[in-house]
Write an enzyme that holds these catalytic residues in place. Structure first.
Site, PDB file in Angstrom:
ATOM      1  N   THR A 173      44.031 -80.310 107.858  1.00 27.43           N
ATOM      2  CA  THR A 173      43.264 -79.019 107.983  1.00 27.43           C
ATOM      3  C   THR A 173      42.031 -79.024 106.996  1.00 27.43           C
ATOM      4  OG1 THR A 173      45.246 -77.760 108.408  1.00 27.43           O
ATOM      5  CG2 THR A 173      43.429 -76.513 107.421  1.00 27.43           C
ATOM      6  N   SER A 191      37.504 -78.392 106.203  1.00 29.35           N
ATOM      7  CA  SER A 191      36.234 -78.618 106.613  1.00 29.35           C
ATOM      8  C   SER A 191      35.762 -80.088 106.783  1.00 29.35           C
ATOM      9  CB  SER A 191      35.294 -78.002 105.706  1.00 29.35           C
ATOM     10  OG  SER A 191      35.354 -78.622 104.399  1.00 29.35           O
ATOM     11  N   ASP A 216      43.755 -86.408 106.985  1.00 28.38           N
ATOM     12  CA  ASP A 216      43.636 -85.172 106.448  1.00 28.38           C
ATOM     13  C   ASP A 216      42.655 -85.061 105.034  1.00 28.38           C
ATOM     14  OD1 ASP A 216      43.919 -82.372 105.709  1.00 28.38           O
ATOM     15  OD2 ASP A 216      46.031 -82.562 105.339  1.00 28.38           O
ATOM     16  N   GLY A 217      42.020 -84.021 104.661  1.00 26.26           N
ATOM     17  CA  GLY A 217      41.351 -84.068 103.419  1.00 26.26           C
ATOM     18  C   GLY A 217      42.226 -83.811 102.250  1.00 26.26           C
ATOM     19  N   LYS A 265      46.466 -80.875  97.288  1.00 25.06           N
ATOM     20  CA  LYS A 265      45.871 -80.400  98.526  1.00 25.06           C
ATOM     21  C   LYS A 265      46.395 -78.879  98.691  1.00 25.06           C
ATOM     22  CE  LYS A 265      46.801 -82.541 102.273  1.00 25.06           C
ATOM     23  NZ  LYS A 265      45.492 -82.064 102.643  1.00 25.06           N
ATOM     24  N   GLU A 276      50.962 -79.553 106.203  1.00 26.46           N
ATOM     25  CA  GLU A 276      50.543 -80.820 105.767  1.00 26.46           C
ATOM     26  C   GLU A 276      51.438 -81.751 105.348  1.00 26.46           C
ATOM     27  OE1 GLU A 276      46.222 -79.217 104.868  1.00 26.46           O
ATOM     28  OE2 GLU A 276      47.285 -79.628 103.223  1.00 26.46           O
TER      29      GLU A 276
HETATM   30  C1  5RP Z   1      44.157 -77.470 103.231  1.00 26.72           C
HETATM   31  C2  5RP Z   1      43.774 -78.839 102.383  1.00 26.72           C
HETATM   32  C3  5RP Z   1      42.629 -79.492 102.601  1.00 26.72           C
HETATM   33  O1  5RP Z   1      42.516 -80.634 103.081  1.00 26.72           O
HETATM   34  C4  5RP Z   1      41.614 -79.431 101.234  1.00 26.72           C
HETATM   35  O2  5RP Z   1      41.683 -77.911 101.021  1.00 26.72           O
HETATM   36  C5  5RP Z   1      40.460 -79.849 101.444  1.00 26.72           C
HETATM   37  O3  5RP Z   1      39.557 -79.219 102.194  1.00 26.72           O
HETATM   38  P1  5RP Z   1      38.078 -79.117 102.662  1.00 26.72           P
HETATM   39  O4  5RP Z   1      38.309 -80.290 103.583  1.00 26.72           O
HETATM   40  O5  5RP Z   1      37.660 -78.078 103.397  1.00 26.72           O
HETATM   41  O6  5RP Z   1      37.179 -79.577 101.399  1.00 26.72           O
HETATM   42  O7  5RP Z   1      44.683 -79.234 101.806  1.00 26.72           O
HETATM   43  O8  5RP Z   1      45.026 -76.917 103.065  1.00 26.72           O
END
Ligand code: 5RP
Length: 216
Positions: free
Chosen positions: A28, A30, A79-80, A92, A101
């Protein structure tokens, strides 16, 4: 090339790892949105998604979203992260999707973390640590988090996809991520904490001016 371009570069490098005909785990945020956008044409059979937001985006692009209970396991999860250290341990949950996640990460053989260079840190904790709590336990957990040296702040107007609350814990300098992750897991009323140290990433892809760096 930092920020958005770095996120996109890391995401596209991760999309190249998707095997034709596979079912993948999708995180989840950006950065992951860029990954989802790069999936059409990769012959991905379906995805187990970590949030309603990612599920909606996947469906818009014609990628089937599967229930986690329908699959035995996943070869790849992408995932990010909000912060990542050199051990590929992460904070995260900035988007509030930490519980799903962590479940999808645990189901997966390989966790590929995609970030822009700004997310790399020496010590985790400058980014407030998200902790998902059952609403009834909010105040109790808040006091326990303060006892551990943090300053918990309720994420106002936010309910997780699971119907719970998030406390964002400021002021932690996390020298021992595994120990803190376990300690928080032990508090009754905590659903999940945003430390991903017991199960770190297996591969980190960092998008930056120099291209995409791989860290394993
Ligand atoms: C969501 C997360 C995202 O991976 C984390 O917040 C990074 O988000 P972004 O890619 O928008 O910087 O853990 O729960």
């Amino acid at each position: 090339m930092g920020g958005e371009a770095g996120k996109r570069a890391a995401a596209e490098a991760a999309a190249a790892l998707v095997e034709a005909g596979s079912v993948i785990g999708v995180g989840t945020g950006s950065t992951v949105n860029h990954f989802i956008d790069a999936l059409p044409g990769r012959d991905c059979r379906g995805a187990v998604s970590s949030s309603e937001a990612s599920s909606a985006r996947l469906r818009e692009l014609g990628i089937p979203v599967l229930d986690a209970n329908e699959v035995d396991g996943l070869a790849l999860y992408v995932d990010g992260a909000d912060e990542v250290n050199r051990h590929l341990q992460m904070i995260k949950g900035g988007g509030g999707a930490l519980t799903r996640e962590k479940i999808v990460a645990a189901m997966s053989d390989r966790f590929v973390c995609i970030v822009d260079a700004a997310k790399r840190v020496g010590v985790l904790g400058a980014f407030p640590l998200p902790v998902e709590v059952i609403p009834m336990a909010r105040s109790f957990i808040g006091r326990e988090l303060a006892r551990l040296g943090g300053r918990p702040v309720l994420r106002e107007g936010f309910t997780t996809d699971n119907g719970n609350l998030i406390l964002d814990v400021h002021g932690l300098e996390i020298a021992e991520p595994i120990r803190l992750e376990r300690a928080l897991n032990d508090l009754p009323g905590v659903v999940t904490n945003g430390l991903f140290a017991l199960r770190p990433a297996d591969l980190l892809l960092v998008g930056s001016e120099g291209g995409v760096e791989r860290v394993e």
